[in-house]
Design an enzyme around this catalytic site. Structure first.
Site, PDB file in Angstrom:
ATOM      1  CE  LYS A  22      -1.851   1.658   3.964  1.00 24.95           C
ATOM      2  NZ  LYS A  22      -1.689   3.103   4.223  1.00 24.95           N
ATOM      3  CG  ASN A  23       2.107   2.674   3.565  1.00 26.51           C
ATOM      4  OD1 ASN A  23       0.961   3.013   3.227  1.00 26.51           O
ATOM      5  ND2 ASN A  23       2.413   2.371   4.803  1.00 26.51           N
ATOM      6  CB  CYS A 116      -4.558   6.171  10.943  1.00 28.18           C
ATOM      7  SG  CYS A 116      -4.838   4.800   9.819  1.00 28.18           S
ATOM      8  NE  ARG A 121      -0.396  10.420  10.386  1.00 29.15           N
ATOM      9  CZ  ARG A 121      -0.765   9.394   9.616  1.00 29.15           C
ATOM     10  NH1 ARG A 121      -2.033   9.006   9.582  1.00 29.15           N
ATOM     11  NH2 ARG A 121       0.124   8.792   8.837  1.00 29.15           N
ATOM     12  CG  ASP A 304       2.551   1.457   9.642  1.00 26.24           C
ATOM     13  OD1 ASP A 304       2.840   1.726   8.459  1.00 26.24           O
ATOM     14  OD2 ASP A 304       2.214   2.315  10.471  1.00 26.24           O
ATOM     15  NE  ARG A 398      -7.297   4.331   4.850  1.00 29.34           N
ATOM     16  CZ  ARG A 398      -6.487   5.125   5.563  1.00 29.34           C
ATOM     17  NH1 ARG A 398      -6.721   5.320   6.846  1.00 29.34           N
ATOM     18  NH2 ARG A 398      -5.441   5.698   4.993  1.00 29.34           N
TER      19      ARG A 398
HETATM   20  C1  EPZ Z   1       3.703   6.916   6.499  1.00 34.61           C
HETATM   21  O1  EPZ Z   1       2.978   7.958   7.130  1.00 34.61           O
HETATM   22  C2  EPZ Z   1       2.734   5.759   6.367  1.00 34.61           C
HETATM   23  N1  EPZ Z   1       1.607   6.168   5.548  1.00 34.61           N
HETATM   24  C3  EPZ Z   1       2.244   5.317   7.738  1.00 34.61           C
HETATM   25  O2  EPZ Z   1       1.486   4.125   7.531  1.00 34.61           O
HETATM   26  C4  EPZ Z   1       3.433   4.965   8.623  1.00 34.61           C
HETATM   27  O3  EPZ Z   1       2.951   4.739   9.933  1.00 34.61           O
HETATM   28  C5  EPZ Z   1       4.441   6.109   8.643  1.00 34.61           C
HETATM   29  O4  EPZ Z   1       4.813   6.477   7.290  1.00 34.61           O
HETATM   30  C6  EPZ Z   1       5.710   5.737   9.398  1.00 34.61           C
HETATM   31  O5  EPZ Z   1       6.296   4.599   8.811  1.00 34.61           O
HETATM   32  C7  EPZ Z   1       1.744   6.105   4.202  1.00 34.61           C
HETATM   33  O6  EPZ Z   1       2.790   5.729   3.688  1.00 34.61           O
HETATM   34  C8  EPZ Z   1       0.554   6.503   3.388  1.00 34.61           C
HETATM   35  P1  EPZ Z   1       5.893  10.059   8.870  1.00 34.61           P
HETATM   36  P2  EPZ Z   1       3.639   9.443   7.251  1.00 34.61           P
HETATM   37  O7  EPZ Z   1       5.908  11.332   8.141  1.00 34.61           O
HETATM   38  O8  EPZ Z   1       4.466   9.699   6.060  1.00 34.61           O
HETATM   39  C9  EPZ Z   1       5.907  13.229  12.411  1.00 34.61           C
HETATM   40  C10 EPZ Z   1      -0.284   2.658   7.703  1.00 34.61           C
HETATM   41  O9  EPZ Z   1      -0.741   2.054   8.676  1.00 34.61           O
HETATM   42  N2  EPZ Z   1       5.982  14.234  11.351  1.00 34.61           N
HETATM   43  O10 EPZ Z   1       7.040   9.112   8.721  1.00 34.61           O
HETATM   44  O11 EPZ Z   1       2.563  10.396   7.584  1.00 34.61           O
HETATM   45  C11 EPZ Z   1       4.593  12.471  12.410  1.00 34.61           C
HETATM   46  O12 EPZ Z   1       3.607  13.179  13.129  1.00 34.61           O
HETATM   47  C12 EPZ Z   1       0.079   4.108   7.824  1.00 34.61           C
HETATM   48  O13 EPZ Z   1      -0.068   2.139   6.566  1.00 34.61           O
HETATM   49  C13 EPZ Z   1       6.175  15.571  11.690  1.00 34.61           C
HETATM   50  O14 EPZ Z   1       6.262  15.924  12.867  1.00 34.61           O
HETATM   51  O15 EPZ Z   1       4.571   9.234   8.522  1.00 34.61           O
HETATM   52  C14 EPZ Z   1       4.972  11.169  13.060  1.00 34.61           C
HETATM   53  O16 EPZ Z   1       4.967  11.341  14.467  1.00 34.61           O
HETATM   54  C15 EPZ Z   1      -0.270   4.668   9.177  1.00 34.61           C
HETATM   55  N3  EPZ Z   1       6.256  16.496  10.701  1.00 34.61           N
HETATM   56  C16 EPZ Z   1       6.399  10.935  12.578  1.00 34.61           C
HETATM   57  O17 EPZ Z   1       6.880  12.208  12.145  1.00 34.61           O
HETATM   58  C17 EPZ Z   1       6.172  16.154   9.387  1.00 34.61           C
HETATM   59  O18 EPZ Z   1       6.262  17.054   8.517  1.00 34.61           O
HETATM   60  C18 EPZ Z   1       6.530   9.960  11.423  1.00 34.61           C
HETATM   61  O19 EPZ Z   1       5.628  10.373  10.423  1.00 34.61           O
HETATM   62  C19 EPZ Z   1       5.973  14.797   9.045  1.00 34.61           C
HETATM   63  C20 EPZ Z   1       5.892  13.852  10.050  1.00 34.61           C
END
Ligand code: EPZ
Length: 419
Positions: A22-23, A116, A121, A304, A398
């Protein structure tokens, strides 16, 4: 509305085929916008988030033909700022539209994304990347709007490891003048998959999979045919379901390397994990030992897989702990798991599970609160004795392709019924 009805306590046995990731599918499908040409993407999972992404792209002007797990997409007529906000708000992956629109058109306007609910986020790191390349970004109010006279490659140091910010910076910098260097970049396999896809289209992305990624700007991209990698989180979920039910399952169509942290934790619990070239065999006929785990960006234990680990620890013997170090709050699912009699206490960033080997746990009615929390509820329902019903299952669909058929083939008593 549909719900899942599971009659649990049956060990899973047999073989399951893992679908495309998916990702990886979401950024790659959005990434076709950069080509303005015809791409054929194979091994695309049949899941709601892909349906949504294709519906958004079609409304933006893409021409799409979908045959089973192959998507032919022509993005010549895609126009920036035309994504339908009522669809965009349903998933986090929509944020990639900003990077793709800005990269190709020097202009992007995208409604707030959803996904989610794990607490805040933010997208501050995404914006940091866009602004470093020379864009002006207005993220107040409902839309994120970004525009630039031109994009020029720069060094971008991310303040924290972010999958989305890394992906968006790659998308936005593909045509930027000079070289863009991403430092403290995310190393997830789906970041690598996007880079490989873009390079197949003529981009110049080097270092994906490490914490330093270099993107040398090119003039144009052409279309390509590309197959998406297997979904490591889907694979891990079936590995944990096999372990929780003391079953023996062969998980086909995986890249074992992507599952190293998941396999390592199962081995620590006393589960036999055998790696083949593109498959993994999980044999959990013995007792499970409780362990501790902390979530980390790849190659650490994936956030995840956190809810699924909490469910699995309920069937181990002893005290286990899951510490969530990536998100502010990913514990909404715990209340639901407790309805089975599971002894799970959350304090701060840690869930502590008093594992009882599953003794005394019974099936219960649960409501899926998010994608992986719902997967944890399925594992719970498969492993406890008695009937479990899970509602709001669109959250599970999803990200899990054909979950009822795949589990039924493994001997589970699981049905999807309308109510
Ligand atoms: C991706 O989300 C995935 N989603 C998530 O999978 C996964 O949990 C996550 O990466 C971590 O591996 C998709 O790929 C569509 P991050 P993403 O930016 O990109 C903080 C699933 O179950 N952050 O790596 O949104 C954020 O709040 C989903 O398949 C900032 O502070 O995750 C989090 O605490 C759920 N500022 C951490 O970083 C930013 O600008 C990691 O988020 C961006 C992120």
């Amino acid at each position: 509305m549909d719900k899942l009805v599971i009659s649990g306590g049956l060990p899973l046995r047999g073989t399951v085929e893992i679908s495309g990731a998916k990702n990886a599918a979401l950024p790659i499908l959005v990434g076709t916008v950069l080509t303005g040409a015809k791409c054929t993407i194979e091994n695309v999972p049949d899941i709601l988030d892909v349906d949504l992404t294709l519906e958004i792209l079609e409304k933006m002007g893409a021409r799409i033909v979908r045959r089973h797990n192959t998507v032919e997409i022509d993005t010549a007529d895609v126009r920036p700022g035309t994504s339908p906000s009522d669809l965009v708000c349903k998933m986090r992956g929509s944020t990639y539209l900003i990077g793709a629109e800005l990269g190709r058109f020097l202009y992007a306007k995208v409604g707030s994304s959803g996904g989610c609910d794990f607490g805040a986020r933010p997208i501050d790191q995404h914006i940091k990347g866009f602004e470093a390349l020379g864009a002006s970004v207005d993220a107040r109010g409902y839309f994120v709007e970004a525009k630039a006279e031109k994009l020029v490659g720069r060094e971008i140091y991310f303040d924290l490891v972010s999958v989305g910010a890394t992906i968006n910076a790659i998308l936005a910098s593909v045509f930027a003048e000079g070289v863009t260097v991403l430092e403290n970049a995310a190393r997830e396999p789906h970041v690598v998959d996007l880079a490989n896809f873009l390079n197949a289209c003529g981009a110049n992305v080097v270092g994906a999979g490490t914490d330093t990624i270099k993107i040398k700007g090119v003039k144009q991209l052409h279309g390509a045919t590309y197959a998406i990698i297997p979904d490591m989180i889907e694979a891990g979920t079936y590995m944990f379901a096999a372990a929780a039910t003391h079953g023996r399952v062969k998980i086909n169509n995986v890249i074992p390397k992507h599952l190293d942290s998941i396999s390592a934790k199962l081995s620590e619990m006393g589960v036999a994990v055998e790696e083949l070239d593109d498959a993994i065999i999980v044999d959990a006929t013995g007792p499970l030992a409780a362990i501790n785990v902390k979530t980390r960006p790849y190659p650490g234990f994936p956030t995840d897989m956190h809810p699924q680990m909490t469910a699995l620890l309920c069937f181990a013997t002893g005290t286990g702990r899951v510490t969530e170090d990536v998100y502010d709050n990913r514990f909404r699912y715990v209340e639901e798991l407790r309805k089975t009699g599971a002894n799970i206490a959350v304090s701060g960033k840690t869930a502590t599970v008093e594992g009882c080997g599953g003794e005394g746990l019974v099936g219960a009615p649960m409501k899926s609160v998010d994608l992986r929390g719902g997967a944890a509820m399925v594992i719970m329902g498969l492993a406890v004795s008695g009937r479990t019903e899970i509602t709001e299952i669109h959250t599970i669909e999803r990200g899990y392709n054909d979950i009822v058929r795949k589990l039924t083939a493994l001997g589970a008593d699981i049905r999807k019924i309308a109510y």
